[in-house]
Design a protein around this motif. Structure first.
Motif, short mmCIF file in Angstrom:
data_model
loop_
_atom_site.label_atom_id
_atom_site.label_comp_id
_atom_site.label_asym_id
_atom_site.label_seq_id
_atom_site.Cartn_x
_atom_site.Cartn_y
_atom_site.Cartn_z
N GLY A 261 0.74 -1.12 0.12
CA GLY A 261 -0.05 -0.11 -0.02
C GLY A 261 0.81 1.39 -0.11
O GLY A 261 1.96 1.02 -0.08
N ALA A 262 0.17 2.30 0.02
CA ALA A 262 0.60 3.43 -0.03
C ALA A 262 -0.06 4.50 1.20
O ALA A 262 -1.37 4.55 1.33
CB ALA A 262 0.81 4.21 -1.25
N ILE A 263 0.78 5.52 1.56
CA ILE A 263 -0.05 6.52 2.70
C ILE A 263 0.53 7.83 2.24
O ILE A 263 1.69 8.21 2.32
CB ILE A 263 0.27 5.96 3.97
N VAL A 264 -0.22 8.84 2.27
CA VAL A 264 0.00 10.14 2.15
C VAL A 264 -0.19 10.71 3.66
O VAL A 264 -1.25 10.71 4.41
CB VAL A 264 -1.20 10.84 1.44
N LEU A 265 0.99 11.13 4.29
CA LEU A 265 1.00 11.74 5.42
C LEU A 265 0.66 13.17 5.59
O LEU A 265 0.65 14.12 4.71
CB LEU A 265 2.63 11.55 5.90
N TRP A 278 -3.81 4.14 0.66
CA TRP A 278 -4.08 3.31 -0.54
C TRP A 278 -3.81 1.90 -0.48
O TRP A 278 -2.52 1.82 -0.11
CB TRP A 278 -3.67 4.20 -1.69
N THR A 279 -4.57 0.97 -0.72
CA THR A 279 -4.12 -0.51 -0.68
C THR A 279 -3.98 -0.96 -2.00
O THR A 279 -4.82 -0.80 -3.02
CB THR A 279 -4.85 -1.26 0.25
N LEU A 280 -3.11 -2.04 -2.47
CA LEU A 280 -3.19 -2.85 -3.61
C LEU A 280 -4.53 -3.58 -3.55
O LEU A 280 -4.94 -3.76 -4.65
CB LEU A 280 -1.96 -3.73 -3.71
N GLU A 281 -4.87 -4.00 -2.52
CA GLU A 281 -6.22 -4.82 -2.31
C GLU A 281 -7.23 -4.00 -3.10
O GLU A 281 -8.10 -4.57 -3.67
CB GLU A 281 -6.19 -5.14 -0.72
N SER A 282 -7.43 -2.59 -2.83
CA SER A 282 -8.63 -1.94 -3.22
C SER A 282 -8.46 -1.73 -4.66
O SER A 282 -9.39 -1.32 -4.94
CB SER A 282 -8.68 -0.60 -2.57
N PRO A 292 -10.28 3.17 -6.92
CA PRO A 292 -10.49 3.01 -5.47
C PRO A 292 -10.43 4.44 -4.88
O PRO A 292 -9.47 5.42 -5.32
CB PRO A 292 -9.56 2.10 -4.95
N THR A 293 -11.02 4.63 -3.71
CA THR A 293 -10.80 5.79 -3.06
C THR A 293 -10.10 5.48 -1.61
O THR A 293 -10.18 4.46 -1.28
CB THR A 293 -12.12 6.39 -2.63
N PRO A 294 -9.03 6.30 -1.22
CA PRO A 294 -8.56 5.91 -0.07
C PRO A 294 -9.18 6.05 1.28
O PRO A 294 -10.08 6.71 1.27
CB PRO A 294 -7.46 7.14 -0.12
N GLU A 295 -8.60 5.29 2.17
CA GLU A 295 -9.05 5.29 3.47
C GLU A 295 -8.69 6.66 4.22
O GLU A 295 -7.31 6.80 4.14
CB GLU A 295 -8.97 4.00 4.28
N GLN A 296 -9.57 7.52 4.71
CA GLN A 296 -8.94 8.49 5.47
C GLN A 296 -8.90 8.31 6.95
O GLN A 296 -9.42 7.46 7.66
CB GLN A 296 -9.93 9.77 5.58
N ILE A 297 -7.54 8.48 7.49
CA ILE A 297 -7.27 8.09 9.02
C ILE A 297 -7.28 9.34 9.60
O ILE A 297 -6.28 10.35 9.67
CB ILE A 297 -6.00 7.23 8.89
N GLU A 298 -8.18 9.16 10.81
CA GLU A 298 -8.07 10.76 11.52
C GLU A 298 -7.15 10.59 12.51
O GLU A 298 -6.72 9.49 13.24
CB GLU A 298 -9.39 10.75 12.11
N PRO A 299 -6.52 11.89 12.78
CA PRO A 299 -5.38 11.75 13.84
C PRO A 299 -5.80 11.66 15.14
O PRO A 299 -6.86 12.15 15.64
CB PRO A 299 -4.66 13.26 13.91
N VAL A 300 -5.16 10.88 16.07
CA VAL A 300 -5.38 10.63 17.38
C VAL A 300 -4.10 11.00 18.14
O VAL A 300 -3.11 10.53 17.95
CB VAL A 300 -5.56 9.30 17.48
N GLY A 301 -4.36 11.86 19.26
CA GLY A 301 -3.02 12.36 20.05
C GLY A 301 -2.71 13.76 20.09
O GLY A 301 -3.98 14.65 19.59
N PRO A 302 -1.87 14.06 20.82
CA PRO A 302 -1.62 15.72 20.95
C PRO A 302 -1.64 16.39 19.80
O PRO A 302 -0.78 16.17 18.83
CB PRO A 302 -0.71 15.69 21.97
N THR A 303 -2.31 17.67 19.65
CA THR A 303 -2.11 18.51 18.58
C THR A 303 -1.58 19.86 19.10
O THR A 303 -2.03 20.99 18.36
CB THR A 303 -3.43 18.83 17.77
#
Ligand code: NAD
Length: 374
Positions: A261-265, A278-282, A292-303
């Protein structure tokens, strides 16, 4: 027990630091110093800090254990050595120094005195990047192998009232912005072993565009566009572009590709922001329509922003564990940047010999607003 903090350098970035450091219950900001005493006084008053004055006065305060050095890159090492000689721990803005010898002197002085030196950036401790690091560590992109990162803008003379230092030795987009992106790369891939690079100066003279000195021109003496190819000890590679030359802004473009997969930070110059996975699976069953649309990962932790690293340093000292934004990591990143500068001058790849371990991840429930030090 709170940890006493003093701050040297009451310029542009001190406002962000003070806005945060004065809200962390484990810390107590006691003093703001600057060679410009009026500026130090104004900043102290703005944030309710009880005292201001010279560096010497700050260092004489026995209640201060950590000194935050927000002076200019050309004097970071000299001020750090003064702080260490006074028996206090250092948090320094980046870069740790403008040459490897000065960085070494600072780290050696700290070791000899049994003190710590921690160095910006602390954006790597923010929720945005830490959440992405966790996704990568959880295997969401398989084994990480390559990265592409880019930060382009027209240059800081548009908004900084005294921008000359950002265009002279110790500055340029490589040493000014590089630490955010390179520290993130080293955290992901481990130490860099070899760098190739090209650099150029687009406009040898620039003009200050804001503040009381607007209209003043100054000379550019370091590359304002640097493009790097980085090789890591573990076999990964990355390309990175840092530029003050582009009317087309691209902030914080940072992508990591792995075996599955690939991830946009989010932008490594920020503490927040979501990641896109983004995953090859998708792509299975893809017929040329409906990507395919990417999965959005929400930030968790101090900001909270700048100052998180100072708090991590205070808590690490109390716990007797290593601080995350270590001086050794900053010195390695400086070595990488100096190797890139040398590679672009020589037209040949340059080896980097220093090595450093990636810092420990920050727990997702790490709370800057909790009192933890008794
Ligand atoms: N401005 C930003 O957005 C920003 C962001 C992140 C990091 N930084 C880093 O923070 C540091 C400071 O940047 P800035 O933009 O605040 O610069 P600035 O020029 O606005 O402020 C620097 C301050 O340090 C003081 N100073 C210089 N030498 C000193 C010395 N020997 N002793 C005591 N005081 C001294 C100056 O009088 C000035 O008030 C730099 O290392 C920069 O890379 C800046």
């Amino acid at each position: 027990m709170t940890v006493g903090v003093g701050l040297i350098g009451a310029g542009v970035i001190s406002a962000q630091y003070l806005a945060n450091l004065t809200t962390f219950p484990d810390l107590e900001v006691r003093f703001v110093a600057d060679i410009d005493l009026d500026r130090a006084k104004a900043r102290a008053e703005e944030f309710g800090v009880p005292a201001s004055g010279t560096t010497e006065q700050l260092l004489a305060d026995d209640g201060i254990a950590i000194v935050v050095n927000l002076t200019l890159p050309s004097v970071h090492a000299e001020v750090d050595l003064q702080i260490l000689a006074a028996g206090k721990h250092v948090w320094s803005e980046k870069p740790i120094a403008t040459n490897a010898e000065d960085a070494r002197r600072v780290l050696d002085a700290a070791e000899a005195a049994g003190l710590r030196v921690a160095v910006a950036p602390d954006t790597v401790l923010g929720a945005g990047l830490q959440t992405a690091f966790r996704a990568i560590a959880d295997g969401r992109i398989g084994a990480p192998q390559t990265a592409t990162t880019m930060v382009l803008n027209p240059g800081p003379e548009r908004w900084h009232p005294a921008p000359e230092f950002l265009f002279q030795a110790g500055g340029g987009p490589l040493l000014d912005l590089g630490p955010y992106y390179l520290t993130t790369l080293v955290t992901l891939f481990g130490p860099v072993v070899r760098v190739s690079a090209v650099g150029s100066i687009g406009r040898p003279e620039r003009v200050i565009e804001s503040g009381p000195r607007a209209g003043t021109s100054f000379e550019v003496t370091v590359p304002t566009h640097s493009a790097l190819l980085l090789e890591f000890g573990g076999g990964a590679s990355a390309q990175a572009t840092f530029s003050f030359e582009s009317a087309l802004p691209r902030s914080g473009f940072f992508e990591v590709t792995g075996t599955t997969g690939a991830i946009v930070l989010p932008d490594p110059n920020m503490f927040d922001g979501e990641s896109a996975l983004w995953t090859l699976e998708s792509w299975k069953g893809y017929t040329g329509q409906d990507r395919p649309t990417p999965e959005q990962i929400e930030p968790v932790g101090p900001t909270s922003g700048r100052g998180l690293g100072v708090l991590d340093l205070a808590r690490a000292i109390a716990a007797g564990v290593p601080e995350r934004a270590s001086g050794a990591l900053a010195a390695h990143v400086l070595d990488v940047m100096l190797a890139a500068a040398e590679a672009s001058e020589q037209g040949a790849a340059v080896a980097v010999t220093s090595r450093v371990a990636a810092p420990e991840p920050l727990p997702a429930d790490w709370n800057p607003y909790e009192r933890t030090l008794e």
